[in-house]
Scaffold this active site. Structure first.
Site, PDB file in Angstrom:
ATOM      1  N   THR A   1       0.821  -1.204   0.000  1.00 25.21           N
ATOM      2  CA  THR A   1       0.000   0.000   0.000  1.00 25.21           C
ATOM      3  C   THR A   1       0.862   1.265   0.000  1.00 25.21           C
ATOM      4  OG1 THR A   1      -1.834  -1.173   1.043  1.00 25.21           O
ATOM      5  CG2 THR A   1      -1.850   1.238   1.214  1.00 25.21           C
TER       6      THR A   1
ATOM      7  N   VAL B   1       0.560   4.275  -2.784  1.00 26.92           N
ATOM      8  CA  VAL B   1       0.359   5.680  -2.426  1.00 26.92           C
ATOM      9  C   VAL B   1       1.462   6.541  -3.039  1.00 26.92           C
ATOM     10  CG1 VAL B   1       0.397   7.311  -0.483  1.00 26.92           C
ATOM     11  CG2 VAL B   1      -1.000   5.231  -0.355  1.00 26.92           C
TER      12      VAL B   1
ATOM     13  N   GLU C   1       1.022   9.644  -5.615  1.00 21.97           N
ATOM     14  CA  GLU C   1       1.582  10.969  -5.340  1.00 21.97           C
ATOM     15  C   GLU C   1       2.470  11.428  -6.486  1.00 21.97           C
ATOM     16  OE1 GLU C   1       2.507  12.718  -1.458  1.00 21.97           O
ATOM     17  OE2 GLU C   1       2.784  10.623  -0.843  1.00 21.97           O
TER      18      GLU C   1
ATOM     19  N   HIS D   1      -7.062   0.476  -0.886  1.00 22.85           N
ATOM     20  CA  HIS D   1      -6.292  -0.495  -1.665  1.00 22.85           C
ATOM     21  C   HIS D   1      -7.171  -1.737  -1.696  1.00 22.85           C
ATOM     22  CE1 HIS D   1      -2.003  -2.275  -2.425  1.00 22.85           C
ATOM     23  NE2 HIS D   1      -2.881  -2.621  -3.364  1.00 22.85           N
TER      24      HIS D   1
END
Length: 124
Positions: free
Chosen positions: A33, A37, A41, A67
């Site tokens: 996860t 992320v 980003e 997720h």
């Protein structure tokens, strides 16, 4: 000029280094996860980077994501970010990630436009 609709993608392949087991967010050899992320980003940062004034950059401040499906070793994961709101220096994105099987995660992400030098001057 930052306008709604700016978009970008970032892609990676699931390898040992970005699995939950290696990153410490779990104990299985699936896409972590935190790696998902970070990919989201990166897509958001890339969506607006070419449109910023000289000396400016963006920093992440908030991520709300789910997720929803695992991706195994060798899977290619692509994150997409779309700029959905501009409120002064605050930028809001819709983000999503997909592998060859479909959607694996989605959410919203907030970034702020900052002056690179002034921001780094705050780091001790």
């Amino acid at each position: 000029m930052l306008e709604k609709g700016l978009t970008a993608q970032s892609t990676t392949t699931v390898v040992a280094e970005n699995t939950a087991a290696q990153m410490g967010s779990g104990d299985m050899a699936v896409f972590a996860t935190p790696a998902m992320v970070a990919l989201m980003e990166n897509a958001a940062m890339r969506a607006v980077a070419p449109h910023l004034e000289a000396g400016a950059t963006t920093v992440g401040s908030e991520m709300n994501t789910s997720h929803i499906k695992p991706s195994g070793l060798g899977a290619v994961v692509t994150a997409t970010a779309v700029l959905t709101a501009v409120e002064g220096r605050k930028l809001t994105f819709t983000v999503g990630a997909r592998d060859g099987e479909g959607l694996i995660g989605e959410g919203t992400h907030v970034r702020f436009v900052v002056d690179r030098e002034r921001f780094l001057a705050k780091v001790k």
